[in-house]
Design a protein around this motif. Structure first.
Motif, PDB file in Angstrom:
ATOM      1  N   ASN A 185      70.748 -21.129   9.344  1.00  0.00           N
ATOM      2  CA  ASN A 185      70.088 -20.357  10.408  1.00  0.00           C
ATOM      3  C   ASN A 185      71.053 -19.843  11.483  1.00  0.00           C
ATOM      4  OD1 ASN A 185      67.534 -19.327  10.791  1.00  0.00           O
ATOM      5  ND2 ASN A 185      67.219 -20.580  12.607  1.00  0.00           N
ATOM      6  N   VAL A 186      72.353 -20.046  11.270  1.00  0.00           N
ATOM      7  CA  VAL A 186      73.329 -19.577  12.263  1.00  0.00           C
ATOM      8  C   VAL A 186      73.402 -18.042  12.280  1.00  0.00           C
ATOM      9  CG1 VAL A 186      75.362 -19.621  10.735  1.00  0.00           C
ATOM     10  CG2 VAL A 186      75.658 -20.038  13.168  1.00  0.00           C
ATOM     11  N   GLY A 187      72.931 -17.430  11.171  1.00  0.00           N
ATOM     12  CA  GLY A 187      72.985 -15.969  11.068  1.00  0.00           C
ATOM     13  C   GLY A 187      74.034 -15.510  10.067  1.00  0.00           C
ATOM     14  N   SER A 246      77.291  -9.721  16.995  1.00  0.00           N
ATOM     15  CA  SER A 246      75.843  -9.502  16.974  1.00  0.00           C
ATOM     16  C   SER A 246      75.502  -8.534  15.854  1.00  0.00           C
ATOM     17  CB  SER A 246      75.361  -8.907  18.293  1.00  0.00           C
ATOM     18  OG  SER A 246      74.046  -8.402  18.114  1.00  0.00           O
ATOM     19  N   ASP A 271      76.491 -20.543  16.453  1.00  0.00           N
ATOM     20  CA  ASP A 271      75.513 -19.825  17.284  1.00  0.00           C
ATOM     21  C   ASP A 271      75.950 -19.932  18.742  1.00  0.00           C
ATOM     22  OD1 ASP A 271      73.165 -19.208  18.865  1.00  0.00           O
ATOM     23  OD2 ASP A 271      71.947 -19.540  17.072  1.00  0.00           O
ATOM     24  N   ARG A 317      74.464 -19.815  21.390  1.00  0.00           N
ATOM     25  CA  ARG A 317      73.577 -20.502  22.334  1.00  0.00           C
ATOM     26  C   ARG A 317      73.625 -22.018  22.194  1.00  0.00           C
ATOM     27  NH1 ARG A 317      68.260 -18.251  20.148  1.00  0.00           N
ATOM     28  NH2 ARG A 317      69.467 -18.817  18.298  1.00  0.00           N
ATOM     29  N   HIS A 318      74.160 -22.506  21.069  1.00  0.00           N
ATOM     30  CA  HIS A 318      74.048 -23.945  20.805  1.00  0.00           C
ATOM     31  C   HIS A 318      75.378 -24.667  20.962  1.00  0.00           C
ATOM     32  CE1 HIS A 318      70.138 -22.886  19.565  1.00  0.00           C
ATOM     33  NE2 HIS A 318      70.454 -22.458  18.353  1.00  0.00           N
ATOM     34  N   THR A 369      77.747 -16.168  16.761  1.00  0.00           N
ATOM     35  CA  THR A 369      76.666 -15.276  16.327  1.00  0.00           C
ATOM     36  C   THR A 369      75.588 -15.107  17.412  1.00  0.00           C
ATOM     37  OG1 THR A 369      75.451 -17.104  15.328  1.00  0.00           O
ATOM     38  CG2 THR A 369      76.984 -15.926  13.906  1.00  0.00           C
ATOM     39  N   LYS A 370      74.826 -14.037  17.257  1.00  0.00           N
ATOM     40  CA  LYS A 370      73.656 -13.743  18.095  1.00  0.00           C
ATOM     41  C   LYS A 370      74.019 -13.570  19.564  1.00  0.00           C
ATOM     42  CE  LYS A 370      71.073 -16.579  14.815  1.00  0.00           C
ATOM     43  NZ  LYS A 370      69.983 -17.482  14.541  1.00  0.00           N
TER      44      LYS A 370
END
Ligand code: GDP
Length: 202
Positions: free
Chosen positions: A39-41, A178, A118, A120-121, A146-147
């Motif tokens: 789910n990291v992208g 992104s 990610d 954000r994490h 990512t993201k």
């Protein structure tokens, strides 16, 4: 969406999925490994870099410990399934850990690693364990954060600095990316090609 990645127009052939991380590929070519938490992208990012669907988004991420190999004219892409999927059994997680460890320690043809985190994490325990193994082998690592679009501009660079420090890498080995805006996609494509052809890198 097109981002003018230098890999967009190159032929890419799926070679196969191999349970043995030391599986030999012929001809021998430089190898770039892609890995990251589920789910990291990763699928989205690979699709953007190659401008086509490369890795099918799996219905049950992280369930199979297999090396997925794609061939480009000058290199192989060794794509590992996402790790850290909550529903994976203990034994499957251990099997995956062994695959990565063996891959990193024994696969001498690896010339670089594209590692996804990610933005954000916080890096997970698994993330940090794999980072340590890669650094022990002194593999050239490029981190794709990512993201990045999910954070306001002002917070992106400070997250980059923090994560670089947490994983023990210089900031110039960490790239904001992104898939929505295309941020960093061209740079990642160029880095993958440069890692496979170190003599041509400037
Ligand atoms: P994988 O499991 O690592 O292959 O992750 P996916 O590529 O399937 O992406 C997981 C989720 O994150 C999906 O819902 C994607 O749409 C989303 N996603 C991936 N990349 C980006 C990005 O750059 N920006 C945003 N906002 N969402 C993303």
């Amino acid at each position: 969406m097109r981002y003018n990645s230098p890999l967009a127009d190159l032929p890419v052939e799926f070679v196969g999925s191999f349970p043995d991380p030391t599986h030999r590929l012929t001809p021998v070519l430089p190898e770039v490994v892609t890995l990251g938490r589920s789910n990291v992208g990763k699928s989205s990012l690979l699709n953007a870099i190659f401008d086509r669907p490369l890795a099918k988004v799996s219905g049950s991420p992280g369930r199979t410990a297999l090396l997925n190999v794609f061939r480009l004219p000058t290199l192989y892409l060794l794509d590992l399934p996402g790790y850290g999927y909550a529903k994976v059994s203990h034994s499957e997680r251990a099997r995956y850990g062994r695959l990565v460890k063996t891959l990193i320690e024994q696969r001498t043809t690896i010339t670089g690693v594209l590692w996804l985190l990610d933005i954000r994490h916080e890096p997970s325990v698994d993330d940090l364990a794999y980072a340590q193994q890669m650094e022990k082998r002194q593999l050239p690592i490029l981190v794709a954060l990512t993201k990045a679009d999910k954070l306001p501009h002002g917070q992106r660079l400070s997250r980059l600095e923090t994560i670089a420090r947490q994983v023990g890498l210089p900031e110039d080995q960490v790239q904001l990316t992104s898939c929505l805006s295309g941020l960093g996609i061209v740079e990642l494509g160029e880095s993958i090609l440069a890692v496979a052809n170190p003599s041509e890198a400037t």
